[in-house]
Design a protein around this motif. Sequence first.
Motif, PDB file in Angstrom:
ATOM      1  N   LEU A   1       2.744  -4.533  -0.972  1.00 27.20           N
ATOM      2  CA  LEU A   1       1.739  -3.493  -1.200  1.00 27.20           C
ATOM      3  C   LEU A   1       0.353  -4.022  -0.854  1.00 27.20           C
ATOM      4  CD1 LEU A   1       3.047  -2.458  -4.719  1.00 27.20           C
ATOM      5  CD2 LEU A   1       3.156  -1.003  -2.693  1.00 27.20           C
ATOM      6  N   PRO A   2      -0.568  -3.134  -0.455  1.00 26.41           N
ATOM      7  CA  PRO A   2      -1.964  -3.559  -0.272  1.00 26.41           C
ATOM      8  C   PRO A   2      -2.509  -4.150  -1.572  1.00 26.41           C
ATOM      9  CG  PRO A   2      -1.611  -1.338   0.597  1.00 26.41           C
ATOM     10  CD  PRO A   2      -0.361  -1.716  -0.140  1.00 26.41           C
ATOM     11  N   GLN A   3      -3.378  -5.134  -1.429  1.00 24.28           N
ATOM     12  CA  GLN A   3      -3.856  -5.852  -2.606  1.00 24.28           C
ATOM     13  C   GLN A   3      -4.586  -4.955  -3.591  1.00 24.28           C
ATOM     14  OE1 GLN A   3      -2.846  -8.988  -3.023  1.00 24.28           O
ATOM     15  NE2 GLN A   3      -3.623  -8.825  -5.116  1.00 24.28           N
ATOM     16  N   ASP A   4      -5.352  -3.983  -3.072  1.00 26.18           N
ATOM     17  CA  ASP A   4      -6.094  -3.110  -3.986  1.00 26.18           C
ATOM     18  C   ASP A   4      -5.147  -2.202  -4.779  1.00 26.18           C
ATOM     19  OD1 ASP A   4      -5.360  -1.706  -1.718  1.00 26.18           O
ATOM     20  OD2 ASP A   4      -7.165  -0.458  -1.684  1.00 26.18           O
ATOM     21  N   GLU A   5      -4.048  -1.751  -4.118  1.00 19.78           N
ATOM     22  CA  GLU A   5      -3.081  -0.914  -4.831  1.00 19.78           C
ATOM     23  C   GLU A   5      -2.313  -1.737  -5.853  1.00 19.78           C
ATOM     24  OE1 GLU A   5       0.350   2.457  -3.907  1.00 19.78           O
ATOM     25  OE2 GLU A   5      -0.263   1.066  -2.328  1.00 19.78           O
ATOM     26  N   LEU A   6      -1.968  -2.978  -5.476  1.00 14.81           N
ATOM     27  CA  LEU A   6      -1.265  -3.853  -6.403  1.00 14.81           C
ATOM     28  C   LEU A   6      -2.124  -4.144  -7.622  1.00 14.81           C
ATOM     29  CD1 LEU A   6       1.461  -5.322  -6.626  1.00 14.81           C
ATOM     30  CD2 LEU A   6       0.390  -7.322  -5.587  1.00 14.81           C
ATOM     31  N   GLN A   7      -3.415  -4.380  -7.416  1.00 14.73           N
ATOM     32  CA  GLN A   7      -4.311  -4.640  -8.541  1.00 14.73           C
ATOM     33  C   GLN A   7      -4.414  -3.410  -9.440  1.00 14.73           C
ATOM     34  OE1 GLN A   7      -5.815  -7.647  -9.457  1.00 14.73           O
ATOM     35  NE2 GLN A   7      -6.081  -6.399 -11.301  1.00 14.73           N
ATOM     36  N   ARG A   8      -4.386  -2.241  -8.835  1.00 17.75           N
ATOM     37  CA  ARG A   8      -4.402  -0.998  -9.624  1.00 17.75           C
ATOM     38  C   ARG A   8      -3.150  -0.916 -10.496  1.00 17.75           C
ATOM     39  NH1 ARG A   8      -3.115   4.930  -7.259  1.00 17.75           N
ATOM     40  NH2 ARG A   8      -3.755   6.211  -9.031  1.00 17.75           N
ATOM     41  N   PHE A   9      -2.007  -1.267  -9.922  1.00 21.67           N
ATOM     42  CA  PHE A   9      -0.762  -1.255 -10.689  1.00 21.67           C
ATOM     43  C   PHE A   9      -0.814  -2.285 -11.817  1.00 21.67           C
ATOM     44  CE2 PHE A   9       2.038   0.370  -6.918  1.00 21.67           C
ATOM     45  CZ  PHE A   9       1.424   1.606  -7.013  1.00 21.67           C
ATOM     46  N   PHE A  10      -1.409  -3.452 -11.540  1.00 27.22           N
ATOM     47  CA  PHE A  10      -1.559  -4.476 -12.585  1.00 27.22           C
ATOM     48  C   PHE A  10      -2.378  -3.937 -13.755  1.00 27.22           C
ATOM     49  CE2 PHE A  10      -1.188  -8.364  -9.522  1.00 27.22           C
ATOM     50  CZ  PHE A  10       0.152  -8.086  -9.346  1.00 27.22           C
ATOM     51  N   ASP A  11      -3.468  -3.249 -13.439  1.00 22.29           N
ATOM     52  CA  ASP A  11      -4.330  -2.707 -14.488  1.00 22.29           C
ATOM     53  C   ASP A  11      -3.578  -1.675 -15.334  1.00 22.29           C
ATOM     54  OD1 ASP A  11      -6.360  -4.279 -13.502  1.00 22.29           O
ATOM     55  OD2 ASP A  11      -7.299  -2.663 -12.346  1.00 22.29           O
ATOM     56  N   VAL A  12      -2.781  -0.839 -14.674  1.00 22.60           N
ATOM     57  CA  VAL A  12      -1.983   0.151 -15.401  1.00 22.60           C
ATOM     58  C   VAL A  12      -0.980  -0.555 -16.308  1.00 22.60           C
ATOM     59  CG1 VAL A  12      -0.293   2.016 -15.176  1.00 22.60           C
ATOM     60  CG2 VAL A  12      -2.273   1.926 -13.645  1.00 22.60           C
ATOM     61  N   MET A  13      -0.328  -1.604 -15.777  1.00 24.07           N
ATOM     62  CA  MET A  13       0.661  -2.324 -16.567  1.00 24.07           C
ATOM     63  C   MET A  13       0.042  -2.984 -17.785  1.00 24.07           C
ATOM     64  SD  MET A  13       3.844  -2.105 -16.038  1.00 24.07           S
ATOM     65  CE  MET A  13       4.114  -3.369 -17.271  1.00 24.07           C
ATOM     66  N   GLU A  14      -1.165  -3.482 -17.659  1.00 26.90           N
ATOM     67  CA  GLU A  14      -1.848  -4.067 -18.812  1.00 26.90           C
ATOM     68  C   GLU A  14      -2.019  -3.031 -19.912  1.00 26.90           C
ATOM     69  OE1 GLU A  14      -2.858  -6.973 -19.842  1.00 26.90           O
ATOM     70  OE2 GLU A  14      -2.173  -8.077 -18.094  1.00 26.90           O
ATOM     71  N   GLU A  15      -2.407  -1.830 -19.504  1.00 28.92           N
ATOM     72  CA  GLU A  15      -2.615  -0.758 -20.481  1.00 28.92           C
ATOM     73  C   GLU A  15      -1.286  -0.336 -21.109  1.00 28.92           C
ATOM     74  OE1 GLU A  15      -4.627   3.711 -20.625  1.00 28.92           O
ATOM     75  OE2 GLU A  15      -5.174   2.299 -19.021  1.00 28.92           O
TER      76      GLU A  15
END
Length: 373
Positions: free
Chosen positions: A142-156
């Motif tokens: 995945l693109p890094q910005d999309e992956l980081q978005r998914f990481f942020d969602v997973m944290e929540e």
Amino acid sequence: EDLENAPATMRAFFQLPQMSALASHRGHQEVMIGYSDSNKDGGYLTSTWQLYQASRALTPVFADAGVGMQLFHGRGGAVGRGGGSAFQAIQAQPENTVQGRIRITEQGEVIAAKYGTIDNALTNLEAMSAAALLASLREGDLPQDELQRFFDVMEELSDKAFSAYRGLVYETDGFVTFFRQMTPINEIATLNIGSRPASRKKSDAIQSLRAIPWVFSWAQARTMLPGWYGTGQALAAYPDKGVLKAMAESWPFFQAALSNMEMVLAKSDMGIAERYAGLVEDETLRDALFGQIKSGWNEAHDSLLEIRDEPHLLASNPMLFNSIRLRLPYIEPLNHLQIELMRRHRAGEEDPRIAEGIQLSINAIATALRNSG
């Protein structure tokens, strides 16, 4: 805490001259990141996510030390202890953490199923070898910005699931009594199936209970709580279902997490679980706690179907769906029999056939469910 401290632990390890020299000579260093206790401490979703994060955080530590990393996953049969598809689990590892090497142990009842014949063993070893090769060659799903978005969602999601799980298991008065009366945990402790006692200390506390009987007893009661509780509350509360659907479609980690939870939900049965809850003597306690569990199961079930756009559980895996569906009619009478025998045994009936019947039912239900502990 151990997973969060993993990078600091390994940095200190590599600073020891003897260890650094030994690892450099070998070319790699093994590190076991565990499953079972983190699940019992924080619930399914948080445990799975923390393991993923710990693996990612260790990668630069090993790179700085100039040593290859070999992750060691000790996988029990049940999802609450790291179970599920080994192929999918390897594929779901973070990028650059499978560097041509991975070590996996598989425990319990899955050994006979996966390695009981030469053909089965070869098939499973081939699948894991292929998964390790594909994971090693994979670059940037995945693109890094999309992956980081998914990481942020997973944290929540993880924070919400953790709060729900801890709130029930560790912060609810009477939960230990409820758990010990609802499930056959005390009867399981009498079985000669393990090399260690059910608890680490002479204590009824959940903290002292070993992970294997913790998961196994919930499976016997057809609740499977360690494989899903807290996740439903987190998914249901998250407002943007679109991003959850995107994660389920394109991120191997989230795909694997949902697939494992779906299988666990399909093997659970809240109707039968409610009969086990009937063994709890305090009616008020029983109704309050089982009500929370049933509500959490419904949220997990409904959220999963919505995110994966499925009409029913395992709709996208018809082979597994049919396998479970064909076995359930044989399991259900065993559960009802076990409940009755437990009721009689706990009421003081001393006929040795009752205790023997309980033990036989435990073995039979575990065999039928397959990955129950």
